[in-house]
Design an enzyme around this catalytic site. Structure first.
Site, short mmCIF file in Angstrom:
data_model
loop_
_atom_site.label_atom_id
_atom_site.label_comp_id
_atom_site.label_asym_id
_atom_site.label_seq_id
_atom_site.Cartn_x
_atom_site.Cartn_y
_atom_site.Cartn_z
N CYS A 37 0.96 -1.07 -0.19
CA CYS A 37 -0.15 -0.21 0.17
C CYS A 37 0.98 1.42 0.25
O CYS A 37 2.18 1.17 0.40
CB CYS A 37 -1.27 0.07 1.08
SG CYS A 37 -1.89 -1.60 1.51
N ARG A 62 1.83 1.27 -5.86
CA ARG A 62 1.50 0.17 -5.03
C ARG A 62 0.56 -0.31 -4.86
O ARG A 62 0.06 -0.78 -3.55
CB ARG A 62 2.59 0.87 -3.65
CG ARG A 62 3.51 1.24 -3.84
CD ARG A 62 4.45 2.03 -2.22
NE ARG A 62 4.75 1.20 -1.51
CZ ARG A 62 4.72 0.43 -1.52
NH1 ARG A 62 6.56 -0.34 -1.55
NH2 ARG A 62 5.28 -0.24 -0.12
N TRP A 115 -3.70 -1.71 -1.45
CA TRP A 115 -4.00 -2.77 -2.14
C TRP A 115 -4.60 -3.68 -1.44
O TRP A 115 -3.78 -3.88 -0.49
CB TRP A 115 -2.76 -3.20 -2.23
CG TRP A 115 -2.44 -4.32 -2.96
CD1 TRP A 115 -2.56 -5.16 -2.93
CD2 TRP A 115 -2.79 -4.62 -4.55
NE1 TRP A 115 -2.73 -6.29 -4.21
CE2 TRP A 115 -2.43 -5.63 -4.85
CE3 TRP A 115 -3.38 -3.59 -6.19
CZ2 TRP A 115 -2.74 -5.93 -6.74
CZ3 TRP A 115 -2.96 -4.15 -6.90
CH2 TRP A 115 -3.20 -5.70 -7.74
N ASN A 150 0.58 -1.17 6.60
CA ASN A 150 0.34 -1.99 5.06
C ASN A 150 1.69 -2.69 5.57
O ASN A 150 2.04 -3.33 6.13
CB ASN A 150 1.32 -1.11 4.05
CG ASN A 150 2.24 -1.68 3.27
OD1 ASN A 150 1.29 -2.45 2.73
ND2 ASN A 150 3.52 -1.50 2.77
N GLY A 151 0.84 -3.96 5.11
CA GLY A 151 1.42 -5.54 6.02
C GLY A 151 0.33 -6.06 6.51
O GLY A 151 -0.81 -6.07 6.15
N GLU A 179 7.68 -21.34 -19.18
CA GLU A 179 7.10 -20.25 -18.85
C GLU A 179 7.79 -19.62 -19.61
O GLU A 179 8.11 -18.35 -19.45
CB GLU A 179 6.74 -20.43 -17.66
CG GLU A 179 7.14 -19.23 -16.58
CD GLU A 179 6.17 -18.28 -17.20
OE1 GLU A 179 5.03 -18.01 -17.91
OE2 GLU A 179 5.53 -16.99 -16.76
N LYS A 200 7.88 -16.04 -21.32
CA LYS A 200 8.69 -14.86 -21.09
C LYS A 200 9.59 -13.99 -22.74
O LYS A 200 9.84 -12.94 -22.37
CB LYS A 200 9.99 -15.08 -19.41
CG LYS A 200 9.04 -15.20 -18.69
CD LYS A 200 8.55 -13.81 -18.23
CE LYS A 200 6.68 -13.41 -18.22
NZ LYS A 200 5.79 -14.24 -17.73
N GLU A 204 7.56 -12.49 -24.86
CA GLU A 204 7.04 -11.71 -24.94
C GLU A 204 7.41 -10.37 -25.12
O GLU A 204 7.05 -9.76 -24.99
CB GLU A 204 5.88 -11.25 -24.40
CG GLU A 204 6.19 -11.85 -22.11
CD GLU A 204 4.98 -12.05 -21.28
OE1 GLU A 204 4.08 -11.42 -21.59
OE2 GLU A 204 5.14 -12.46 -20.68
N HIS A 216 11.32 -35.73 -32.52
CA HIS A 216 10.02 -35.66 -33.04
C HIS A 216 9.76 -34.87 -34.36
O HIS A 216 8.65 -34.44 -34.32
CB HIS A 216 8.70 -36.58 -32.67
CG HIS A 216 8.74 -37.87 -31.17
ND1 HIS A 216 8.60 -38.71 -31.77
CD2 HIS A 216 9.81 -37.89 -29.87
CE1 HIS A 216 8.58 -39.79 -30.88
NE2 HIS A 216 8.95 -39.02 -30.22
N LYS A 242 -1.70 -5.46 -19.58
CA LYS A 242 -1.88 -6.57 -17.86
C LYS A 242 -2.15 -7.35 -18.22
O LYS A 242 -2.31 -8.76 -17.77
CB LYS A 242 -1.00 -5.36 -17.41
CG LYS A 242 -1.03 -6.19 -15.92
CD LYS A 242 0.05 -6.67 -15.93
CE LYS A 242 0.83 -7.46 -14.48
NZ LYS A 242 1.96 -8.67 -15.06
C1 AGP Z 1 1.80 -13.71 -18.67
O1 AGP Z 1 3.57 -12.82 -18.49
C2 AGP Z 1 1.47 -12.34 -19.82
N1 AGP Z 1 1.74 -11.08 -19.15
C3 AGP Z 1 -0.09 -13.19 -19.70
O2 AGP Z 1 0.06 -14.73 -20.31
C4 AGP Z 1 -0.25 -13.35 -18.29
O3 AGP Z 1 0.20 -14.32 -18.30
C5 AGP Z 1 -2.21 -14.28 -19.34
O4 AGP Z 1 -3.11 -13.43 -19.52
C6 AGP Z 1 -2.54 -14.34 -17.85
O5 AGP Z 1 -3.45 -13.04 -16.99
P1 AGP Z 1 -4.24 -13.41 -15.97
O6 AGP Z 1 -3.36 -13.97 -15.33
O7 AGP Z 1 -4.28 -12.01 -15.04
O8 AGP Z 1 -5.16 -13.50 -15.84
#
Ligand code: AGP
Length: 612
Positions: free
Chosen positions: A2, A27, A74, A100-101, A485, A489, A492, A508, A607
């Site tokens: 927060c 935050r 938050w 905050n905590g 994963e 990363k 993206e 394969h 996001k």
């Molecule tokens: C992950 O780095 C991406 N930004 C994206 O794959 C994300 O994980 C996905 O859109 C799911 O988002 P959410 O966890 O908010 O549902």
């Protein structure tokens, strides 16, 4: 996390506080409030919404005042509502505070204050307990009252307190949540992060755990945990505002990667009984009968959260003996999944607003199944529509590329798997104890991986990787979701076409793409399949691919077979994915940096994907 700001001096306190809170909205931003000392009383305004929403409703009574505190929230305990917004005040409205905590023992303290002392509560937060405790112990010295109150408390706090009886004085205390004091000329400030201070001063004192401070416009007195007055070093901040919002890091993504030890620790806090070592998910109210009769679990998510779900499948099946099916949400909702009674759906979503995941949740509920949500945002759509919610306490994640939220999703899934296993009696107590011990060791191991030496060891490889337009990630068993994963990363944020395969799948087809020098990142942490992974590494070497292995300390056979290696602290194989993903996050970050990419806001991405 927060945002907290306190001010005492000669300026308009409300303006200083509001401006400071706006600089701390990264935050937390679901609700906000201020409390000011005016003519021997406290005037408070607070509510759900942004700092700007709060500012818009502040009338003249908040002007011509020079002392106050403020908060941007938050939410962790209690939805983002007007009542749950900070500041929280005592019954007599003579004490107000912001926090905050997490107060871990707030339930028992709340009950005692109500039953034994007759206090009346107005919110569902853990924080409000502190306001009534300070009121209970106040006898003319706010510092003493705060100290006595905190002696009753278990948990984490960055706490800032005002009393209507002590004009010009602010008391603050720190345990596990940051508080920084700003030293001005004829004024002093306190905040949960540096950006809120820089418009007024660059001279700061960073409070340490256990310390309290008494702040007036002329004086700052700091006391250690024993109550002794101490001298503390003044730190002059050289960062600009933008750098300060990122904690001095160049990007939110790196800041959030570095926050992972604390995020993992916070997500486990209260959920592992410190005496019995058992997992405590009492926040979930499934009955033992419901959990014991479960015949199948569906895990549904998108992107990084989906990769967490793949690991969730492995650990739940291993520790709880329940079959698990994992779906990408955009597939699940259109494939007529076979949903029956005695099945549970777990949705995972950092934002809690992903359209496909929300649609999957609604489909499951339409079919009469219970839904458990694992999410990072209190009050998000997913958290409101699920039957049960297990929050990850990673704090706001600003960078589009998810890192700390992902790690806390994994921790939440390990806790669920252990909880199911213990409830169903399907896990050997020794194994459960070993995994709980391993979970507790994670923050320390993560700090080791995130050491300066560790980060600098990766830079040369990333500078090399940055020159390539494609790369492979491979792994077997629990290493494969980590490969997925890691590839996501890198894709993206560096825009390199990275693909992940089960290591056994290379022959394969994908092996056709292995040419001299092509980067192949092999995740090799699982002893049970290490020989097999090694043979896949041989296949790549035989075609002159360049292998970078992420493996455990002591796995020397791997090191001998690859071009470069990153060693992880050794840990139980089942927990290795929590560690092995971190070097892949750092590789993505430093490779993107070397390629001059935008990092926090990659092209074409958002996001939270709130559309289909
Ligand atoms: C992950 O780095 C991406 N930004 C994206 O794959 C994300 O994980 C996905 O859109 C799911 O988002 P959410 O966890 O908010 O549902």
């Amino acid at each position: 996390m927060c945002g907290i700001v306190g001010y005492t001096g000669k300026k308009e306190a409300c303006a200083v506080i509001i401006d400071g809170l706006k600089k701390l909205e990264y935050r937390g931003y679901d609700s906000a409030g201020v409390a000011l000392q005016k003519n021997g009383r406290l005037v408070i305004a607070k509510g759900a919404g942004s700092v700007a929403d709060l500012e818009a409703k502040l009338g003249d009574q908040f002007k011509a005042v020079t002392v106050g505190i403020g908060h941007t929230r938050w939410a962790t305990h209690g939805r983002p509502t007007d009542e749950n917004a900070h500041p929280h005040s005592s019954c007599n409205d003579e004490i107000a505070l912001v926090h905050n905590g997490i107060i871990e023992n707030y339930r028992s303290l709340r009950q005692w204050l109500i039953d034994e002392k007759g206090h009346k509560f107005h919110s569902e937060t853990d924080t409000e307990v502190l306001a009534h405790l300070v009121e209970e112990y106040y006898a003319g010295d706010l510092l003493a009252a705060v100290r006595m109150s905190l002696a009753m408390v278990e948990g984490s706090y960055g706490l800032v307190v005002l009393s209507s009886h002590e004009p010009g004085r602010i008391i603050c205390a720190r345990q596990d949540s940051p508080l920084i004091i700003g030293l001005g000329e004829g004024e002093n400030l306190v905040a949960s992060d540096i950006p809120a201070l820089l418009a007024h001063t660059r001279r700061t004192i960073i409070l340490e755990d256990g310390e309290l401070a008494s702040i007036t416009a002329q004086k700052v007195d700091i006391y250690n945990a024993d109550g002794c007055l101490i001298e503390r070093e003044v730190f002059t901040v050289t960062w600009d505002i933008e750098a300060a919002e990122k904690g001095g890091y160049d990007h939110f993504m790196l800041k959030e990667i570095m926050e992972q030890p604390a995020a993992v620790k916070e997500t486990m806090r209260q959920r592992i009984d410190t005496t019995t070592g058992k997992v405590n998910l009492s926040e979930l109210d499934f009955t033992a009968k419901e959990l014991s009769s479960l015949e199948k679990i569906h895990i549904v998510a998108c992107g990084t959260a989906y990769h967490a779900g793949l690991l969730g499948k492995a650990v739940i099946e291993k520790l709880a003996g329940i079959p698990v099916e994992v779906d990408v949400a955009s597939e699940f909702r259109y494939r007529q999944p076979l949903l029956k009674e005695k099945q549970l759906v777990i949705v995972i979503s950092q934002s809690g607003e992903t359209a496909d995941t929300l649609a999957a949740l609604r489909l499951a509920r339409q079919k009469g199944l219970k839904v458990l949500a694992i999410t990072n945002v209190v009050g998000s759509s997913v958290s409101r529509e699920a039957d049960q919610v297990l929050y990850t306490w990673a704090g706001p994640e600003i960078a589009v590329a998810s890192t700390k939220a992902y790690l806390t999703q994994l921790v939440a899934l390990y806790l669920v798997a252990l909880y199911l296993g213990e409830t169903r009696g399907s896990i050997e107590p020794e194994l459960a104890a070993e995994i709980v011990s391993g979970l507790k060791s994670l923050p320390g191991h993560l700090k080791t991986i995130l050491s300066e030496e560790s980060l600098s060891s990766l830079r040369p490889y990333c500078d090399h990787l940055a020159k390539w337009e494609s790369a492979f990630f491979v792994g077997r068993n629990l290493d494969y979701p980590v490969a997925l994963e890691g590839a996501l990363k890198l894709k993206e944020i560096s825009y390199i076409h990275a693909e992940a395969y089960p290591a056994g799948e290379l022959k394969h087809g994908p092996l056709a793409l292995i040419v001299r020098g092509i980067p192949v990142i092999a995740i090799a942490t699982q002893k049970a399949v290490l020989d097999k992974t090694l043979s896949n590494i041989h296949e790549v070497n035989a075609r002159d691919g360049a292998v970078f292995a992420i493996t455990q300390e002591g796995f020397e056979d791997v090191a001998r077979q690859v071009d470069s290696v990153f060693y992880l602290p050794s840990i139980n194989d089942i927990l290795a994915p929590v560690l092995s993903v971190v070097p892949t996050q750092l590789i993505a970050y430093y490779t993107a940096l070397a390629r001059g990419c935008s990092i926090d806001k990659p092209r074409n991405l958002a996001k939270s994907v709130t559309v289909e």
